[in-house]
Scaffold this motif. Structure first.
Motif, PDB file in Angstrom:
ATOM      1  N   SER A  50       0.939  -1.265  -0.039  1.00 33.43           N
ATOM      2  CA  SER A  50       0.096  -0.105   0.043  1.00 33.43           C
ATOM      3  C   SER A  50       0.721   1.073  -0.111  1.00 33.43           C
ATOM      4  O   SER A  50       2.235   0.925   0.224  1.00 33.43           O
ATOM      5  CB  SER A  50      -0.937   0.004   1.084  1.00 33.43           C
ATOM      6  OG  SER A  50      -0.062   0.219   2.549  1.00 33.43           O
ATOM      7  N   LEU A  51       0.341   2.469  -0.089  1.00 35.19           N
ATOM      8  CA  LEU A  51       0.840   3.661  -0.380  1.00 35.19           C
ATOM      9  C   LEU A  51       1.655   3.928   1.311  1.00 35.19           C
ATOM     10  O   LEU A  51       2.756   4.310   1.351  1.00 35.19           O
ATOM     11  CB  LEU A  51       0.299   4.715  -0.405  1.00 35.19           C
ATOM     12  CG  LEU A  51       0.723   6.299  -0.515  1.00 35.19           C
ATOM     13  CD1 LEU A  51       1.751   6.373  -1.425  1.00 35.19           C
ATOM     14  CD2 LEU A  51      -0.106   7.136  -0.934  1.00 35.19           C
ATOM     15  N   ASP A  52       0.966   3.623   2.382  1.00 35.84           N
ATOM     16  CA  ASP A  52       1.518   3.575   3.652  1.00 35.84           C
ATOM     17  C   ASP A  52       2.590   2.851   3.791  1.00 35.84           C
ATOM     18  O   ASP A  52       3.748   3.161   4.348  1.00 35.84           O
ATOM     19  CB  ASP A  52       0.278   3.372   4.701  1.00 35.84           C
ATOM     20  CG  ASP A  52      -0.647   4.239   4.853  1.00 35.84           C
ATOM     21  OD1 ASP A  52      -0.475   5.584   4.300  1.00 35.84           O
ATOM     22  OD2 ASP A  52      -1.713   4.218   5.393  1.00 35.84           O
ATOM     23  N   GLU A  56       6.513   3.515   4.877  1.00 36.19           N
ATOM     24  CA  GLU A  56       7.446   2.911   5.746  1.00 36.19           C
ATOM     25  C   GLU A  56       8.767   2.564   5.166  1.00 36.19           C
ATOM     26  O   GLU A  56       9.755   2.513   5.827  1.00 36.19           O
ATOM     27  CB  GLU A  56       6.784   1.821   6.549  1.00 36.19           C
ATOM     28  CG  GLU A  56       5.544   2.095   7.184  1.00 36.19           C
ATOM     29  CD  GLU A  56       4.647   1.043   7.901  1.00 36.19           C
ATOM     30  OE1 GLU A  56       5.363  -0.007   7.788  1.00 36.19           O
ATOM     31  OE2 GLU A  56       3.550   1.313   8.094  1.00 36.19           O
ATOM     32  N   LEU A  57       8.792   1.780   4.018  1.00 44.63           N
ATOM     33  CA  LEU A  57      10.066   1.147   3.325  1.00 44.63           C
ATOM     34  C   LEU A  57      11.023   2.455   3.125  1.00 44.63           C
ATOM     35  O   LEU A  57      12.072   2.194   3.258  1.00 44.63           O
ATOM     36  CB  LEU A  57       9.716   0.391   1.861  1.00 44.63           C
ATOM     37  CG  LEU A  57       8.874  -0.890   2.118  1.00 44.63           C
ATOM     38  CD1 LEU A  57       8.612  -1.393   0.833  1.00 44.63           C
ATOM     39  CD2 LEU A  57       9.649  -1.915   2.841  1.00 44.63           C
ATOM     40  N   ARG A 150      -5.602   5.513 -11.349  1.00 40.58           N
ATOM     41  CA  ARG A 150      -5.636   4.174 -10.718  1.00 40.58           C
ATOM     42  C   ARG A 150      -5.381   4.341  -9.046  1.00 40.58           C
ATOM     43  O   ARG A 150      -4.296   5.044  -8.920  1.00 40.58           O
ATOM     44  CB  ARG A 150      -4.722   2.936 -11.286  1.00 40.58           C
ATOM     45  CG  ARG A 150      -3.321   3.344 -11.603  1.00 40.58           C
ATOM     46  CD  ARG A 150      -2.486   1.980 -11.544  1.00 40.58           C
ATOM     47  NE  ARG A 150      -2.804   1.157 -10.097  1.00 40.58           N
ATOM     48  CZ  ARG A 150      -2.192   0.152 -10.052  1.00 40.58           C
ATOM     49  NH1 ARG A 150      -1.685  -0.707 -11.087  1.00 40.58           N
ATOM     50  NH2 ARG A 150      -2.481  -0.581  -8.676  1.00 40.58           N
ATOM     51  N   PRO A 151      -5.948   3.499  -8.234  1.00 43.02           N
ATOM     52  CA  PRO A 151      -5.525   3.591  -6.963  1.00 43.02           C
ATOM     53  C   PRO A 151      -4.270   2.996  -6.859  1.00 43.02           C
ATOM     54  O   PRO A 151      -3.714   2.204  -7.770  1.00 43.02           O
ATOM     55  CB  PRO A 151      -6.828   3.022  -6.165  1.00 43.02           C
ATOM     56  CG  PRO A 151      -7.194   2.179  -7.294  1.00 43.02           C
ATOM     57  CD  PRO A 151      -7.090   2.606  -8.469  1.00 43.02           C
ATOM     58  N   ILE A 154      -5.452  -2.037  -6.111  1.00 40.92           N
ATOM     59  CA  ILE A 154      -7.143  -2.103  -6.717  1.00 40.92           C
ATOM     60  C   ILE A 154      -7.744  -2.928  -5.487  1.00 40.92           C
ATOM     61  O   ILE A 154      -9.046  -2.846  -5.658  1.00 40.92           O
ATOM     62  CB  ILE A 154      -6.934  -3.034  -8.035  1.00 40.92           C
ATOM     63  CG1 ILE A 154      -6.273  -2.515  -9.009  1.00 40.92           C
ATOM     64  CG2 ILE A 154      -8.591  -3.013  -8.456  1.00 40.92           C
ATOM     65  CD1 ILE A 154      -6.804  -0.915  -9.392  1.00 40.92           C
ATOM     66  N   LYS A 155      -7.367  -3.607  -4.703  1.00 42.18           N
ATOM     67  CA  LYS A 155      -8.114  -4.491  -3.841  1.00 42.18           C
ATOM     68  C   LYS A 155      -8.938  -3.366  -2.931  1.00 42.18           C
ATOM     69  O   LYS A 155     -10.034  -3.505  -2.665  1.00 42.18           O
ATOM     70  CB  LYS A 155      -7.314  -5.328  -2.955  1.00 42.18           C
ATOM     71  CG  LYS A 155      -6.547  -6.297  -3.642  1.00 42.18           C
ATOM     72  CD  LYS A 155      -5.486  -7.169  -2.540  1.00 42.18           C
ATOM     73  CE  LYS A 155      -4.862  -8.268  -3.391  1.00 42.18           C
ATOM     74  NZ  LYS A 155      -3.944  -7.611  -4.636  1.00 42.18           N
ATOM     75  N   TRP A 156      -8.172  -2.183  -2.497  1.00 39.49           N
ATOM     76  CA  TRP A 156      -8.805  -1.447  -1.529  1.00 39.49           C
ATOM     77  C   TRP A 156     -10.109  -0.595  -2.337  1.00 39.49           C
ATOM     78  O   TRP A 156     -11.058  -0.308  -1.758  1.00 39.49           O
ATOM     79  CB  TRP A 156      -7.862  -0.506  -0.767  1.00 39.49           C
ATOM     80  CG  TRP A 156      -6.434  -1.079  -0.578  1.00 39.49           C
ATOM     81  CD1 TRP A 156      -5.656  -0.457  -0.700  1.00 39.49           C
ATOM     82  CD2 TRP A 156      -6.264  -2.447   0.046  1.00 39.49           C
ATOM     83  NE1 TRP A 156      -4.557  -1.400   0.111  1.00 39.49           N
ATOM     84  CE2 TRP A 156      -5.032  -2.549   0.425  1.00 39.49           C
ATOM     85  CE3 TRP A 156      -7.230  -3.328   0.572  1.00 39.49           C
ATOM     86  CZ2 TRP A 156      -4.326  -3.740   0.937  1.00 39.49           C
ATOM     87  CZ3 TRP A 156      -6.775  -4.428   1.155  1.00 39.49           C
ATOM     88  CH2 TRP A 156      -5.521  -4.669   1.355  1.00 39.49           C
TER      89      TRP A 156
END
Length: 343
Positions: A50-52, A56-57, A150-151, A154-156
Motif C-alpha cells: 500500500s502507499l502507507d 514505511e519502506l 488508478r489507486p 485495486i483491492k482497496w
C-alpha cells in the motif's frame, strides 16, 4: 536501442510474488566526510503493498547502509545516511513513484511520473524533479489516483465500492477502478446487468461496444484454467484473503452481486510486450471465445509446455484484485522465470 527486460516480480520465501523497488542512499563517512552512494534492488510482498507501506519502506531505507569507506577504511553504517530515495514503478506501466527522505532536513517528499516505466539503470537523484514530475510534500490516495488514473492497490478500491453499496444500495454502484477495469455492484445479476446498460461513460461504452470487455463476477472469478498454477484455489492474493468477512457473507447469502468489466486488449498487449522484451517467441491464437499464447520459446529452444488463455489471466486479475496489466505482467514474468529457471 532495444528495450531491456526488467523483472518487476520475484518469488518470495513461500512462493508468493514480491514486487521490486529501488533504494538509493547518499552517505558521508562520519570520520573523514567522504561521500559514497549505495543502490539496492529489493522486493516486498506484492498483494498487500500500500502507499502507507511504501512510506514505511522509504523511512527505513537508511538502515540498509553499510560499507567500508573507500577513503579512510572506516566501517560506515546507517547513521551516516544523509538522504535516501525509493523508486517504485507500477507493473502495468501506470507510472513511477519516487519517495525522497532527507534525514538532515527531516523531510519526506514525492514525485510522480505518470505513464513512465521503472528504469533500474537510472542515475540516483536526491530531490523531486519539478520540471518533469508532479511534486508533493504530502501524498494521499486521492491525489495518487488523480495522477495515475488508478489507486495504489485495486483491492482497496473494490472494498470501498462494495462497502459504499452496502451502506447505500439504492441505485447500485459503479466505478472505473483503473484503465481497462470497471466494476458494477447491485443486489443480483439482473440488476447489475441493467445498471451496466445505463452507464453513460464514453470510454466504457466504446470498450463494451467493441467487444473488448469480459464480464466476470467477483465472487465467481477463480482462475481455474490459469496455466501457471496447478492449484488455483491456493493462488496468492486469492479473494477470501482480502475481502472482508461481512462482504464475503453477503455474497454467500446472495444479497450482493459485483461484476468486473475488464479489458482483454490491455492484458494481451502487456503479455505480448513482456514476452517479446524477454526475447521469447510465441504463437497467438484467437477464437470466438478466447485468445491463447502458446509455443512460448526461449532463444535456446526451451518451450513452455502449456498455453496461456487470456480469459484465465483476466480472472486472475479480478480474483486477486489487480489491473489487467498487472495480472498479465505477473503471469508473463512467471513464465519467463520458469523458462530461465529463476522462478
Amino acid at each position: 536501442m532495444a528495450e531491456p527486460f526488467v523483472f518487476h516480480f520475484q518469488r518470495g520465501p513461500a512462493g508468493e510474488p514480491e514486487v521490486m523497488y529501488m533504494v538509493d542512499l547518499d552517505c558521508a563517512c562520519q570520520l573523514c566526510g567522504h561521500v559514497q552512494y549505495q543502490r539496492f534492488y529489493h522486493s516486498t510482498p506484492f498483494h498487500t503493498l500500500s502507499l502507507d507501506l511504501l512510506d514505511e519502506l522509504a523511512e527505513r531505507a537508511y538502515l540498509k547502509a553499510g560499507y567500508e569507506c573507500e577513503n579512510c577504511g572506516t566501517d560506515v553504517g546507517p547513521e551516516a545516511t544523509r538522504r535516501a530515495a525509493l523508486t517504485y514503478g507500477f507493473a502495468d506501466d501506470a507510472g513511477v513513484i519516487r519517495v525522497f527522505v532527507d534525514r538532515l532536513e527531516e523531510t519526506l517528499r514525492y514525485d510522480l511520473q505518470p505513464r513512465r516505466r521503472l528504469d533500474p539503470q537510472a542515475m540516483p537523484t536526491w530531490h523531486p524533479d519539478d520540471e518533469s514530475a508532479l511534486v508533493y510534500d504530502e501524498l494521499d490516495e486521492d491525489e495518487l489516483e488523480e495522477v495515475f488514473g488508478r489507486p495504489f492497490n485495486i483491492k482497496w478500491a473494490w472494498i470501498d465500492l462494495l462497502e459504499d453499496w452496502v451502506e447505500d444500495p439504492e441505485g447500485g454502484a459503479y466505478s472505473r477502478l483503473a484503465p481497462g477495469l470497471w466494476a458494477v455492484v447491485e443486489r443480483d445479476e439482473e440488476a447489475a446487468d441493467q445498471l451496466a446498460d445505463e452507464v453513460d461513460e464514453d470510454e466504457f461504452f466504446d470498450a463494451l461496444d467493441s467487444g473488448d470487455l469480459a464480464v466476470i463476477p467477483l465472487h465467481d472469478s477463480l482462475p481455474v484454467a490459469l496455466a501457471t498454477h496447478d492449484h488455483p484455489e491456493r493462488i496468492f492474493g486469492r479473494l477470501h484473503t482480502w475481502l472482508p468477512s461481512a462482504l464475503s457473507t453477503a455474497f454467500k447469502k446472495e444479497k450482493l452481486w459485483a461484476d468486473a468489466y475488464i479489458s482483454r486488449q490491455a492484458a494481451i498487449e502487456t503479455m505480448e510486450r513482456t514476452l517479446t522484451t524477454a526475447r521469447l517467441t510465441f504463437t497467438l491464437h484467437q477464437t470466438e471465445a478466447d485468445v491463447f499464447f502458446s509455443e512460448i520459446t526461449t532463444p535456446t529452444g526451451a518451450v513452455y509446455g502449456r498455453g496461456v488463455a487470456i480469459s484465465a489471466v483476466l480472472r486472475r486479475a479480478v480474483h486477486t484484485g489487480l489491473t489487467p496489466g498487472e495480472a498479465a505482467r505477473l503471469t508473463a514474468e512467471e513464465i519467463v522465470g520458469i523458462l530461465l529457471q529463476l522462478w
